[in-house]
Scaffold this motif. Structure first.
Motif, PDB file in Angstrom:
ATOM      1  N   SER A  16       0.846  -1.197   0.000  1.00 18.43           N
ATOM      2  CA  SER A  16       0.000   0.000   0.000  1.00 18.43           C
ATOM      3  C   SER A  16       0.877   1.242   0.000  1.00 18.43           C
ATOM      4  O   SER A  16       2.067   1.186   0.323  1.00 18.43           O
ATOM      5  CB  SER A  16      -0.946   0.007   1.209  1.00 18.43           C
ATOM      6  OG  SER A  16      -0.223   0.104   2.414  1.00 18.43           O
ATOM      7  N   GLU A  18       0.824   5.278   1.328  1.00 17.88           N
ATOM      8  CA  GLU A  18       0.181   6.287   2.162  1.00 17.88           C
ATOM      9  C   GLU A  18       0.537   7.669   1.627  1.00 17.88           C
ATOM     10  O   GLU A  18       1.710   8.033   1.552  1.00 17.88           O
ATOM     11  CB  GLU A  18       0.647   6.151   3.613  1.00 17.88           C
ATOM     12  CG  GLU A  18       0.035   7.137   4.550  1.00 17.88           C
ATOM     13  CD  GLU A  18       0.532   6.986   5.977  1.00 17.88           C
ATOM     14  OE1 GLU A  18      -0.009   7.688   6.849  1.00 17.88           O
ATOM     15  OE2 GLU A  18       1.457   6.181   6.230  1.00 17.88           O
ATOM     16  N   PRO A  30      -1.152  -3.383   4.326  1.00 15.22           N
ATOM     17  CA  PRO A  30      -2.139  -2.325   4.113  1.00 15.22           C
ATOM     18  C   PRO A  30      -2.048  -1.354   5.293  1.00 15.22           C
ATOM     19  O   PRO A  30      -2.395  -1.705   6.427  1.00 15.22           O
ATOM     20  CB  PRO A  30      -3.480  -3.066   4.100  1.00 15.22           C
ATOM     21  CG  PRO A  30      -3.144  -4.502   3.876  1.00 15.22           C
ATOM     22  CD  PRO A  30      -1.767  -4.698   4.449  1.00 15.22           C
ATOM     23  N   TYR A  31      -1.485  -0.179   5.073  1.00 13.70           N
ATOM     24  CA  TYR A  31      -1.193   0.730   6.182  1.00 13.70           C
ATOM     25  C   TYR A  31      -2.441   1.090   6.988  1.00 13.70           C
ATOM     26  O   TYR A  31      -2.350   1.366   8.181  1.00 13.70           O
ATOM     27  CB  TYR A  31      -0.456   1.990   5.710  1.00 13.70           C
ATOM     28  CG  TYR A  31      -1.328   3.005   5.026  1.00 13.70           C
ATOM     29  CD1 TYR A  31      -1.962   4.005   5.749  1.00 13.70           C
ATOM     30  CD2 TYR A  31      -1.528   2.962   3.654  1.00 13.70           C
ATOM     31  CE1 TYR A  31      -2.770   4.936   5.119  1.00 13.70           C
ATOM     32  CE2 TYR A  31      -2.331   3.883   3.026  1.00 13.70           C
ATOM     33  CZ  TYR A  31      -2.951   4.863   3.761  1.00 13.70           C
ATOM     34  OH  TYR A  31      -3.752   5.776   3.145  1.00 13.70           O
ATOM     35  N   GLN A  32      -3.617   1.063   6.356  1.00 14.48           N
ATOM     36  CA  GLN A  32      -4.851   1.377   7.062  1.00 14.48           C
ATOM     37  C   GLN A  32      -5.157   0.325   8.130  1.00 14.48           C
ATOM     38  O   GLN A  32      -5.887   0.595   9.075  1.00 14.48           O
ATOM     39  CB  GLN A  32      -6.047   1.437   6.092  1.00 14.48           C
ATOM     40  CG  GLN A  32      -5.883   2.364   4.933  1.00 14.48           C
ATOM     41  CD  GLN A  32      -5.289   1.681   3.702  1.00 14.48           C
ATOM     42  OE1 GLN A  32      -4.481   0.775   3.775  1.00 14.48           O
ATOM     43  NE2 GLN A  32      -5.671   2.172   2.540  1.00 14.48           N
ATOM     44  N   ASP A  33      -4.584  -0.867   7.985  1.00 15.70           N
ATOM     45  CA  ASP A  33      -4.800  -1.967   8.930  1.00 15.70           C
ATOM     46  C   ASP A  33      -3.625  -2.156   9.888  1.00 15.70           C
ATOM     47  O   ASP A  33      -3.438  -3.241  10.443  1.00 15.70           O
ATOM     48  CB  ASP A  33      -5.038  -3.269   8.154  1.00 15.70           C
ATOM     49  CG  ASP A  33      -6.287  -3.218   7.307  1.00 15.70           C
ATOM     50  OD1 ASP A  33      -7.208  -2.447   7.639  1.00 15.70           O
ATOM     51  OD2 ASP A  33      -6.329  -3.942   6.295  1.00 15.70           O
ATOM     52  N   TYR A  34      -2.846  -1.127  10.084  1.00 16.81           N
ATOM     53  CA  TYR A  34      -1.645  -1.180  10.930  1.00 16.81           C
ATOM     54  C   TYR A  34      -1.917  -1.861  12.268  1.00 16.81           C
ATOM     55  O   TYR A  34      -1.133  -2.688  12.731  1.00 16.81           O
ATOM     56  CB  TYR A  34      -1.127   0.247  11.138  1.00 16.81           C
ATOM     57  CG  TYR A  34       0.092   0.363  11.997  1.00 16.81           C
ATOM     58  CD1 TYR A  34       1.365   0.228  11.449  1.00 16.81           C
ATOM     59  CD2 TYR A  34       0.000   0.632  13.368  1.00 16.81           C
ATOM     60  CE1 TYR A  34       2.496   0.347  12.234  1.00 16.81           C
ATOM     61  CE2 TYR A  34       1.130   0.748  14.158  1.00 16.81           C
ATOM     62  CZ  TYR A  34       2.369   0.603  13.582  1.00 16.81           C
ATOM     63  OH  TYR A  34       3.494   0.713  14.357  1.00 16.81           O
ATOM     64  N   ASP A  35      -3.043  -1.544  12.895  1.00 14.96           N
ATOM     65  CA  ASP A  35      -3.360  -2.084  14.215  1.00 14.96           C
ATOM     66  C   ASP A  35      -3.590  -3.596  14.201  1.00 14.96           C
ATOM     67  O   ASP A  35      -3.566  -4.234  15.255  1.00 14.96           O
ATOM     68  CB  ASP A  35      -4.591  -1.388  14.800  1.00 14.96           C
ATOM     69  CG  ASP A  35      -4.322   0.060  15.143  1.00 14.96           C
ATOM     70  OD1 ASP A  35      -3.134   0.424  15.360  1.00 14.96           O
ATOM     71  OD2 ASP A  35      -5.285   0.851  15.178  1.00 14.96           O
ATOM     72  N   LEU A  36      -3.820  -4.173  13.047  1.00 21.20           N
ATOM     73  CA  LEU A  36      -4.019  -5.615  12.948  1.00 21.20           C
ATOM     74  C   LEU A  36      -2.696  -6.385  12.917  1.00 21.20           C
ATOM     75  O   LEU A  36      -2.702  -7.618  12.851  1.00 21.20           O
ATOM     76  CB  LEU A  36      -4.829  -5.948  11.695  1.00 21.20           C
ATOM     77  CG  LEU A  36      -6.238  -5.358  11.622  1.00 21.20           C
ATOM     78  CD1 LEU A  36      -6.875  -5.693  10.282  1.00 21.20           C
ATOM     79  CD2 LEU A  36      -7.090  -5.852  12.780  1.00 21.20           C
ATOM     80  N   TYR A  37      -1.569  -5.672  12.935  1.00 17.93           N
ATOM     81  CA  TYR A  37      -0.247  -6.289  12.860  1.00 17.93           C
ATOM     82  C   TYR A  37       0.561  -5.982  14.120  1.00 17.93           C
ATOM     83  O   TYR A  37       1.559  -5.270  14.070  1.00 17.93           O
ATOM     84  CB  TYR A  37       0.493  -5.795  11.605  1.00 17.93           C
ATOM     85  CG  TYR A  37      -0.180  -6.208  10.327  1.00 17.93           C
ATOM     86  CD1 TYR A  37       0.184  -7.380   9.686  1.00 17.93           C
ATOM     87  CD2 TYR A  37      -1.194  -5.440   9.774  1.00 17.93           C
ATOM     88  CE1 TYR A  37      -0.437  -7.772   8.509  1.00 17.93           C
ATOM     89  CE2 TYR A  37      -1.824  -5.826   8.598  1.00 17.93           C
ATOM     90  CZ  TYR A  37      -1.441  -6.989   7.979  1.00 17.93           C
ATOM     91  OH  TYR A  37      -2.060  -7.372   6.819  1.00 17.93           O
TER      92      TYR A  37
END
Length: 133
Positions: A16, A18, A30-37
Motif C-alpha cells: 500500500s 500512504e 495495508p497501512y490502514q490496517d496497521y493495528d491488525l499487525y
C-alpha cells in the motif's frame, strides 16, 4: 531539472501507499490496517522499504529523488536496464540522492528504496526530455 508528478504507478513492490503532506510512504502491509499487525506493525518492520522501488522508463541522464529527512543511515540502489548502476549511501538527516551520468537514450530505471528503514518520497526530478511511462 523537471519535477515529475509522483503517482502510485511509479512504485513497485509495495502493498500500500500512504499519501501524506510530506509525500508518498510505501508500506509492506495495508497501512490502514496497521493495528491488525501487533506489536507496532510487526515490530515496526511493516514500514521498511525492503524490495520496494521506483520504476520507470526515461531518457534522462540525471535523476534526483527527494525524501523526508532520514532517521538513520541507509542505501539506495539504482539499476539501469536491470544492471546495477550505482549504490548510494545516505546518512541520517539526508533529504535527497542524485544519480547522474546516466547513458543517453531510452532506458528502464529502477531505484530500490532502503532495505533497513522507512522512507517518504517527496519528489522526483529529472533532466529528461521525454518520459516513457
Amino acid at each position: 531539472m523537471k519535477n515529475i508528478l509522483l503517482t502510485d504507478d511509479l512504485f513497485r513492490g509495495a502493498v500500500s501507499l500512504e499519501h501524506t503532506s510530506e509525500g508518498i510512504k510505501p508500506w509492506r502491509i495495508p497501512y490502514q490496517d496497521y493495528d491488525l499487525y501487533p506489536p507496532n506493525g510487526i515490530d515496526n518492520k511493516a514500514a521498511i522499504c525492503a524490495g520496494i522501488r521506483l520504476s520507470f522508463h526515461t531518457d534522462a541522464t540525471a535523476v534526483v529523488v527527494k525524501f523526508s529527512p532520514m532517521a538513520e543511515a541507509a542505501r539506495l540502489d539504482c539499476l539501469v536496464n536491470g544492471e546495477l548502476f550505482a549504490a548510494t549511501g545516505i546518512t541520517a538527516g539526508d533529504t535527497e540522492v542524485a544519480f547522474s551520468a546516466l547513458d543517453q537514450g531510452p532506458k528502464e530505471l529502477a531505484i530500490f528504496l532502503p532495505q533497513n528503514t522507512s522512507m517518504t518520497i517527496s519528489s522526483l526530478w529529472m533532466n529528461r526530455t521525454r518520459n516513457y511511462g
